[in-house]
Design a protein around this motif. Structure first.
Motif, PDB file in Angstrom:
ATOM      1  N   ILE A 191       0.861  -1.196   0.107  1.00 30.89           N
ATOM      2  CA  ILE A 191       0.032   0.014  -0.105  1.00 30.89           C
ATOM      3  C   ILE A 191       0.887   1.322   0.033  1.00 30.89           C
ATOM      4  N   ASP A 192       0.510   2.060  -0.760  1.00 30.83           N
ATOM      5  CA  ASP A 192       1.167   3.306  -0.970  1.00 30.83           C
ATOM      6  C   ASP A 192       1.369   3.983   0.437  1.00 30.83           C
ATOM      7  N   GLY A 193       2.588   4.520   0.739  1.00 32.80           N
ATOM      8  CA  GLY A 193       2.508   5.259   2.058  1.00 32.80           C
ATOM      9  C   GLY A 193       3.012   4.196   3.192  1.00 32.80           C
ATOM     10  N   VAL A 194       3.050   2.809   3.097  1.00 31.72           N
ATOM     11  CA  VAL A 194       3.331   1.993   4.244  1.00 31.72           C
ATOM     12  C   VAL A 194       4.878   1.642   3.796  1.00 31.72           C
ATOM     13  N   LEU A 195       5.577   1.811   5.102  1.00 35.10           N
ATOM     14  CA  LEU A 195       7.083   1.482   4.951  1.00 35.10           C
ATOM     15  C   LEU A 195       7.250  -0.175   5.598  1.00 35.10           C
ATOM     16  N   ASP A 196       6.617  -0.449   6.399  1.00 37.37           N
ATOM     17  CA  ASP A 196       6.804  -1.992   6.845  1.00 37.37           C
ATOM     18  C   ASP A 196       5.175  -2.157   7.634  1.00 37.37           C
ATOM     19  N   ALA A 197       4.979  -3.510   7.720  1.00 43.29           N
ATOM     20  CA  ALA A 197       3.675  -3.967   8.566  1.00 43.29           C
ATOM     21  C   ALA A 197       3.815  -5.491   8.930  1.00 43.29           C
ATOM     22  N   ARG A 198       3.098  -5.651   9.927  1.00 39.79           N
ATOM     23  CA  ARG A 198       2.856  -7.057  10.336  1.00 39.79           C
ATOM     24  C   ARG A 198       1.450  -7.234  10.680  1.00 39.79           C
ATOM     25  N   GLN A 199       0.868  -8.519  10.087  1.00 40.21           N
ATOM     26  CA  GLN A 199      -0.611  -8.640  10.170  1.00 40.21           C
ATOM     27  C   GLN A 199      -0.810  -9.986  11.134  1.00 40.21           C
ATOM     28  N   TYR A 200      -1.162  -9.829  12.132  1.00 45.58           N
ATOM     29  CA  TYR A 200      -1.591 -11.175  12.983  1.00 45.58           C
ATOM     30  C   TYR A 200      -2.925 -11.908  12.471  1.00 45.58           C
ATOM     31  N   THR A 217      -3.101  -0.416  13.672  1.00 49.26           N
ATOM     32  CA  THR A 217      -2.509   0.225  14.544  1.00 49.26           C
ATOM     33  C   THR A 217      -1.356   0.812  13.958  1.00 49.26           C
ATOM     34  N   PHE A 218      -1.173   2.107  14.204  1.00 55.00           N
ATOM     35  CA  PHE A 218       0.128   2.685  13.296  1.00 55.00           C
ATOM     36  C   PHE A 218       1.041   2.915  14.645  1.00 55.00           C
ATOM     37  N   ILE A 219       2.210   2.446  14.299  1.00 56.95           N
ATOM     38  CA  ILE A 219       3.436   2.411  15.332  1.00 56.95           C
ATOM     39  C   ILE A 219       4.605   2.679  14.618  1.00 56.95           C
ATOM     40  N   THR A 220       5.690   3.100  15.319  1.00 58.83           N
ATOM     41  CA  THR A 220       7.114   3.374  14.813  1.00 58.83           C
ATOM     42  C   THR A 220       7.923   2.203  14.350  1.00 58.83           C
ATOM     43  N   ALA A 221       8.685   2.459  13.374  1.00 56.77           N
ATOM     44  CA  ALA A 221       9.609   1.342  13.166  1.00 56.77           C
ATOM     45  C   ALA A 221      10.182   0.734  14.399  1.00 56.77           C
ATOM     46  N   GLU A 222      10.616   1.491  15.306  1.00 62.23           N
ATOM     47  CA  GLU A 222      11.244   0.939  16.370  1.00 62.23           C
ATOM     48  C   GLU A 222      10.390  -0.059  17.303  1.00 62.23           C
ATOM     49  N   GLU A 223       9.119   0.414  17.287  1.00 60.80           N
ATOM     50  CA  GLU A 223       8.279  -0.569  18.075  1.00 60.80           C
ATOM     51  C   GLU A 223       8.008  -1.693  17.242  1.00 60.80           C
ATOM     52  N   LEU A 224       7.979  -1.642  16.092  1.00 64.54           N
ATOM     53  CA  LEU A 224       7.684  -2.946  15.184  1.00 64.54           C
ATOM     54  C   LEU A 224       8.945  -3.947  15.388  1.00 64.54           C
ATOM     55  N   ALA A 225      10.027  -3.318  15.402  1.00 67.06           N
ATOM     56  CA  ALA A 225      11.289  -4.184  15.385  1.00 67.06           C
ATOM     57  C   ALA A 225      11.209  -4.736  16.986  1.00 67.06           C
ATOM     58  N   ALA A 226      10.709  -3.867  17.940  1.00 69.14           N
ATOM     59  CA  ALA A 226      11.026  -4.359  19.350  1.00 69.14           C
ATOM     60  C   ALA A 226       9.945  -5.535  19.720  1.00 69.14           C
ATOM     61  N   LYS A 227       8.697  -5.275  19.015  1.00 71.29           N
ATOM     62  CA  LYS A 227       7.690  -6.045  19.560  1.00 71.29           C
ATOM     63  C   LYS A 227       7.166  -6.950  18.745  1.00 71.29           C
ATOM     64  N   HIS A 228       7.744  -6.760  17.395  1.00 70.14           N
ATOM     65  CA  HIS A 228       6.964  -7.683  16.077  1.00 70.14           C
ATOM     66  C   HIS A 228       7.961  -8.157  15.200  1.00 70.14           C
ATOM     67  N   SER A 229       9.128  -8.628  15.825  1.00 75.53           N
ATOM     68  CA  SER A 229      10.243  -9.081  14.712  1.00 75.53           C
ATOM     69  C   SER A 229      10.131 -10.454  14.636  1.00 75.53           C
ATOM     70  N   GLY A 230       9.297 -11.375  15.183  1.00 72.15           N
ATOM     71  CA  GLY A 230       9.151 -12.643  15.006  1.00 72.15           C
ATOM     72  C   GLY A 230       8.143 -13.020  13.814  1.00 72.15           C
ATOM     73  N   ILE A 231       8.147 -13.911  13.314  1.00 69.19           N
ATOM     74  CA  ILE A 231       7.042 -14.704  12.566  1.00 69.19           C
ATOM     75  C   ILE A 231       6.745 -15.950  12.635  1.00 69.19           C
ATOM     76  N   ALA A 261       4.949   6.087   6.341  1.00 69.36           N
ATOM     77  CA  ALA A 261       5.841   7.177   6.029  1.00 69.36           C
ATOM     78  C   ALA A 261       5.206   8.605   6.487  1.00 69.36           C
ATOM     79  N   ASP A 262       6.528   9.389   6.703  1.00 68.24           N
ATOM     80  CA  ASP A 262       5.876  10.522   7.406  1.00 68.24           C
ATOM     81  C   ASP A 262       5.190  11.413   6.473  1.00 68.24           C
ATOM     82  N   GLY A 263       4.208  12.094   6.924  1.00 70.45           N
ATOM     83  CA  GLY A 263       3.112  12.680   6.268  1.00 70.45           C
ATOM     84  C   GLY A 263       2.282  12.027   5.273  1.00 70.45           C
ATOM     85  N   ALA A 264       2.120  10.622   5.489  1.00 68.69           N
ATOM     86  CA  ALA A 264       1.095   9.693   4.885  1.00 68.69           C
ATOM     87  C   ALA A 264      -0.310  10.042   5.397  1.00 68.69           C
TER      88      ALA A 264
END
Length: 323
Positions: free
Chosen positions: A160-169, A230-244, A203-206
């Motif tokens: 999706i345009d404007g999405v830098l990274d994402a996880r879906q549960y 839920t929109f979160i920061t890249a740091e939150e994604l790496a810290a809490k959602h790095s596993g698959i 992304a910033d401004g998305a």
């Protein structure tokens, strides 16, 4: 040795690479990529651009396509089948018949075999659904996915345009799971069986409202489910959602005579979705090579694959030790 190529070096491609190291009858001979080959570091295999596939046609026994189903495999599947015997994990269930037809045409034209939609669902779960119904023809089959990260759905979010990274549960509705296991009469709908939780780095401004609307209205992926974004920061994604992680259950309930209930269950609990899916692709790759050696061409599915072709163990040993 079965000479294997990996087409696409993301999470699934690396999972396939890891799985090949566990199989003594297989060797990874090349990794294909759309990116600059010099930017890819493998465990030792050479890297080539996808445009160079024809040069590898006589050096590869099977090519394992590791692109995403949302956009990659629709082109990747038929294109690779023009050069190799192939295996993929195309998982957009509603589009499988159309995808099968396109890959079938390409593979037949080239005289190759292509096993599509492997993995665990579609894949192993598909096999168990057919097995359960064959054994218990009067009954119901229910499939639950999760809890865990869906690679295909996460990939769809990232497109999706404007999405830098994402996880879906994907999360099963526990009350419904318990009711099915108990044999209770419960209404089973897409929405009553699962929900989807999306964690998105924008992304910033998305336009966050537009992104959320695109997600919850996306057909075949989110529109039929209760979906949270839920929109979160890249740091939150790496810290809490790095596993698959992921998993799921197939349940077949039926009666063999009035009042005599039977249940067949098959369950997966996966620490790494891509590593497990990669392991299935590797086993299917072995089967595809054996089927192709017998002269089969065109597209096939897991329903056409035998356990003997999947196994590295000889038929004699299977009969002696596993039957």
């Amino acid at each position: 040795m079965i000479r294997v190529a990996i087409n696409g070096y993301g999470n699934l491609g690396r999972g396939v690479e890891q799985a090949i190291t566990k199989n003594d009858d297989m060797e990874l001979v090349v990794v294909f990529t759309r990116r600059d080959p010099g930017s890819i570091t493998t465990q030792g295999a050479p890297v080539a651009h996808i445009d160079d596939m024809p040069a590898w046609a006589e050096k590869v026994d099977v090519c394992l396509n590791c692109g995403g189903s949302a956009t990659d495999l629709a082109e990747q599947g038929p294109a690779a089948a023009a050069h190799f015997t192939t295996v993929d994990s195309y998982d957009t269930h509603a589009e499988i018949p159309a995808y099968y037809a396109s890959v079938d045409a390409a593979a037949k034209a080239a005289g190759h075999l292509a096993v599509i939609s492997t993995g665990w669902d579609p894949g192993l779960f598909s096999m168990l659904r057919v097995l359960g119904e064959a054994v218990l023809p009067e009954g119901t089959t229910t499939t639950f996915w999760g809890p865990g990260v869906s690679q295909g759905h996460s990939d769809a979010l990232r497109r999706i345009d404007g999405v830098l990274d994402a996880r879906q549960y994907t999360l099963p509705i526990q009350e419904t799971v318990d009711a099915v296991k108990a044999g209770d009469d419960v209404e089973l709908t897409t929405r009553s069986m699962h929900r989807r939780d999306c964690y998105v780095v924008a992304a910033d401004g998305a336009d966050l409202a537009r992104i959320e609307k695109e997600i919850v209205e996306m057909p075949n992926y989110f529109s039929d489910y209760d979906t949270s974004v839920t929109f979160i920061t890249a740091e939150e994604l790496a810290a809490k959602h790095s596993g698959i992680p992921h998993g799921g259950t197939v349940i077949r309930r039926g009666e063999t005579s009035p009042g005599v209930a039977e249940r067949i269950g098959f369950e997966l609990e996966l620490g790494s979705n891509p590593e497990f899916t990669g392991s299935v692709l590797v086993a299917m790759g072995r089967a595809a090579v054996r089927m192709a050696a017998r002269g089969q061409t065109g597209a096939r599915t897991v329903f056409d694959v035998t356990l003997a072709d999947l196994s590295a163990i000889s038929p004699e040993e299977l009969r002696a030790s596993y039957l």
